[in-house]
Design an enzyme around this catalytic site. Structure first.
Site, PDB file in Angstrom:
ATOM      1  N   ASP A 113      28.888  15.496 -83.850  1.00 40.72           N
ATOM      2  CA  ASP A 113      27.585  14.865 -84.088  1.00 40.72           C
ATOM      3  C   ASP A 113      27.710  13.727 -85.108  1.00 40.72           C
ATOM      4  O   ASP A 113      27.274  12.594 -84.859  1.00 40.72           O
ATOM      5  CB  ASP A 113      26.606  15.938 -84.588  1.00 40.72           C
ATOM      6  N   HIS A 127      40.629   7.006 -75.092  1.00 41.08           N
ATOM      7  CA  HIS A 127      41.412   7.358 -73.898  1.00 41.08           C
ATOM      8  C   HIS A 127      40.742   8.507 -73.170  1.00 41.08           C
ATOM      9  O   HIS A 127      40.223   9.442 -73.768  1.00 41.08           O
ATOM     10  CB  HIS A 127      42.884   7.624 -74.228  1.00 41.08           C
ATOM     11  N   ASP A 137      27.363   9.617 -84.260  1.00 40.47           N
ATOM     12  CA  ASP A 137      26.419   8.738 -84.957  1.00 40.47           C
ATOM     13  C   ASP A 137      27.150   7.601 -85.669  1.00 40.47           C
ATOM     14  O   ASP A 137      26.634   6.479 -85.749  1.00 40.47           O
ATOM     15  CB  ASP A 137      25.591   9.556 -85.964  1.00 40.47           C
ATOM     16  N   ASP A 193      39.667   8.698 -80.904  1.00 39.46           N
ATOM     17  CA  ASP A 193      40.584   9.633 -80.256  1.00 39.46           C
ATOM     18  C   ASP A 193      40.600  10.904 -81.092  1.00 39.46           C
ATOM     19  O   ASP A 193      41.129  10.908 -82.208  1.00 39.46           O
ATOM     20  CB  ASP A 193      41.979   8.987 -80.185  1.00 39.46           C
ATOM     21  N   ILE A 247      22.449   9.442 -82.218  1.00 38.48           N
ATOM     22  CA  ILE A 247      23.013   9.756 -80.897  1.00 38.48           C
ATOM     23  C   ILE A 247      22.811  11.253 -80.662  1.00 38.48           C
ATOM     24  O   ILE A 247      23.302  12.071 -81.447  1.00 38.48           O
ATOM     25  CB  ILE A 247      24.519   9.402 -80.860  1.00 38.48           C
ATOM     26  N   GLU A 293      47.076   7.263 -71.858  1.00 35.99           N
ATOM     27  CA  GLU A 293      47.384   7.203 -73.290  1.00 35.99           C
ATOM     28  C   GLU A 293      48.476   8.200 -73.627  1.00 35.99           C
ATOM     29  O   GLU A 293      49.365   7.935 -74.426  1.00 35.99           O
ATOM     30  CB  GLU A 293      46.118   7.494 -74.121  1.00 35.99           C
ATOM     31  N   GLU A 294      48.380   9.368 -72.967  1.00 41.48           N
ATOM     32  CA  GLU A 294      49.306  10.463 -73.298  1.00 41.48           C
ATOM     33  C   GLU A 294      50.734  10.185 -72.832  1.00 41.48           C
ATOM     34  O   GLU A 294      51.659  10.896 -73.215  1.00 41.48           O
ATOM     35  CB  GLU A 294      48.793  11.786 -72.708  1.00 41.48           C
TER      36      GLU A 294
HETATM   37  N1  TRP Z   1      46.586  10.081 -79.810  1.00 42.03           N
HETATM   38  C1  TRP Z   1      47.221  11.372 -80.043  1.00 42.03           C
HETATM   39  C2  TRP Z   1      47.171  12.094 -78.742  1.00 42.03           C
HETATM   40  O1  TRP Z   1      46.322  11.834 -77.945  1.00 42.03           O
HETATM   41  C3  TRP Z   1      46.508  12.175 -81.093  1.00 42.03           C
HETATM   42  C4  TRP Z   1      46.743  11.651 -82.445  1.00 42.03           C
HETATM   43  C5  TRP Z   1      47.714  12.025 -83.284  1.00 42.03           C
HETATM   44  C6  TRP Z   1      46.023  10.637 -83.096  1.00 42.03           C
HETATM   45  N2  TRP Z   1      47.642  11.311 -84.438  1.00 42.03           N
HETATM   46  C7  TRP Z   1      46.605  10.467 -84.360  1.00 42.03           C
HETATM   47  C8  TRP Z   1      44.928   9.888 -82.753  1.00 42.03           C
HETATM   48  C9  TRP Z   1      46.110   9.546 -85.228  1.00 42.03           C
HETATM   49  C10 TRP Z   1      44.429   8.963 -83.636  1.00 42.03           C
HETATM   50  C11 TRP Z   1      45.026   8.787 -84.884  1.00 42.03           C
HETATM   51  O2  TRP Z   1      47.989  12.927 -78.509  1.00 42.03           O
HETATM   52 ZN    ZN Z   2      46.687  13.732 -76.909  1.00 40.88          ZN
END
Ligand code: TRP
Ligand code: ZN
Ligand code: CA
Length: 444
Positions: A308, A131, A312, A206, A50, A177-178
């Protein structure tokens, strides 16, 4: 692999320019097409690399969107919808079937984007997602432009490869998501039980470009977990199990209803230990992402090597877990005769005749377009199937002042008979700038 059939010669193109040849000249004969297909081996396919530059170009775009919209891409803000529109346009042009799902959260409309790649066994659907929203305090480039861009570029790589996976592929970009995994919960809750049972796995991405990165793999479905571990082992990069908050991202929405999940993570606010700095480099005693949920989570808040490698790894998992097979090199039908496009005038067409094929056109019909023009925003471009059905490739856009349309669009043409006269239809809908169709081609 090179083309199995000769393209038009330069001499033929010159004759066509002089108006001495019929406009439609297919470059593939029926015999050549048949020989090609029967010779094609079907073997497991390695994922492509990628391109980091492509992933970073998406991040640049997401940063620009945030900058133009009050500095963030948060749920309920203009920057979120603009981010979604950007991702959707890329997927539409690449031949995905996209769906925007609306929901309401905290009094504002939220959106999920779902993109299906035509084909594969829908009773075994492999899904990958990220997200797309940021927090309000910043642009959210690592959290989670990184996952969003890597999933997008992997989807575009599926299209470029014309991948024919055994499993059906679906990609998702989640809103809100937040605010507590709102978009992904909404998606899962609104999937009928029969549809849920068709999901053989969900892969979540994420935060995968943290500036002081760790390489964390979710400890969930063993097959998915092993697929990621194998990839990093092949690179000679050590991984650890993700422990910074299981259930803190969208995979939890899927896991809660019994769907196998997995994913990757490069760390948020937790501190990198001395042992971790030893194996991964970076700075011990410092957070994996010091800009987590802050205004400095901008374009510079990315470790390119981590982004990167993880991008991939996304592609590796998609290719491996969907059991993709090699796709025979396509047969190319081209018309390189120039057709003038009148200024602000009637539509013109250029024809490619296809004959000697059996059945319908592919679900991933590639349409290569080369139009010379001094203001491409003037142009509306369609592919017209032999029965007259039009597929929009490009709309006009007054603000797009760039030169030329040189692009490959992918169209789901599986409802169309392959044989017959296909047309590229081009109309210039605004005054002053002009141009011509230089050439175009279909790859079957
Ligand atoms: N999803 C969380 C956020 O967006 C970030 C995060 C914290 C996370 N711990 C995690 C993502 C573990 C994946 C796995 O704020
Ligand atoms: Zn976040
Ligand atoms: Ca014009």
């Amino acid at each position: 692999m090179t083309l199995s059939v000769p393209r038009r010669t330069v001499a033929a193109a010159a004759l066509a320019l002089a108006g001495l040849l019929a406009p439609a000249v297919p470059v593939a004969s029926a015999a050549a097409a048949a020989a090609d297909q029967s010779a094609a081996p079907v073997t497991a396919l390695a994922a492509p690399d990628i391109p980091l530059a492509n992933v970073k170009a998406h991040l640049t775009e997401l940063q620009s969107i945030a900058t133009a919209n009050g500095g963030n891409r948060a749920h309920g803000r203009a920057g979120y919808k603009a981010s979604l529109d950007y991702v959707k346009a890329k997927l539409d042009a690449a031949g995905f079937t996209t769906t925007v799902q609306q929901f309401t959260s905290s009094g504002a409309t939220g959106y999920n984007l779902i993109a299906d790649w035509p084909g594969g066994d829908v009773n075994q659907t492999l899904m990958a997602g990220a997200h797309l929203d940021s927090v309000t305090s910043g642009a959210g480039i690592n959290d989670n432009g990184s996952g969003s861009a890597a999933v997008l570029e992997t989807a575009l790589a599926v299209s470029r490869a014309r991948l024919q996976p055994a499993k059906h592929l679906r990609f998702g970009w989640w809103g809100a998501e937040e605010l507590g995994l709102v978009g992904s919960k909404y998606y899962v809750n609104n999937l009928p039980a029969t549809e849920r049972s068709k999901l053989s796995g969900y892969l979540n991405f994420d935060m995968i470009g943290s500036p002081n990165p760790g390489y964390f793999v979710y400890d969930d479905d063993p097959t998915i977990e092993q697929t990621f571990k194998d990839y990093f082992a092949g690179l000679g990069v050590a991984t650890e199990i993700e422990t910074e908050g299981d259930g803190r991202s969208d995979h939890a929405s899927f896991k809660n209803v019994g769907i196998p999940v997995g994913g990757l993570f490069t760390g948020a606010s937790r501190t990198k230990s001395a042992a971790q700095a030893q194996k991964w480099g970076g700075t011990s005693g410092q957070a994996f992402d010091r800009c987590y949920h802050s205004s400095c989570d901008s374009s510079t808040n990315i470790n390119d090597t981590a982004l990167d490698r993880n991008s991939d790894a996304v592609a590796h998992a998609i290719w491996t877990l969907s059991a993709g097979t090699t796709v025979p090199p396509g047969d190319v039908y081209e018309n390189a005769a120039d057709v003038a496009v009148p200024d602000n005038g009637a539509a013109v067409t250029s024809t490619v005749g296809v004959s000697g094929r059996t059945g319908n056109a592919p679900a991933a019909l590639q349409v290569g377009v080369d139009i010379k023009h001094t203001w491409r925003g003037d142009l509306v471009v369609d592919l017209v199937a032999p029965d007259g059905t039009a597929y929009r490739l490009k709309n006009s856009s007054g603000s797009d002042s760039a030169d030329n349309v040189v692009a490959t669009y992918t169209v789901n043409a599986s409802a169309e008979a392959a044989n017959g006269d296909w047309k590229l239809r081009v109309q210039d809908v605004a005054r002053y700038d002009t141009g011509y169709i230089d050439s175009w081609k279909l790859t079957f």
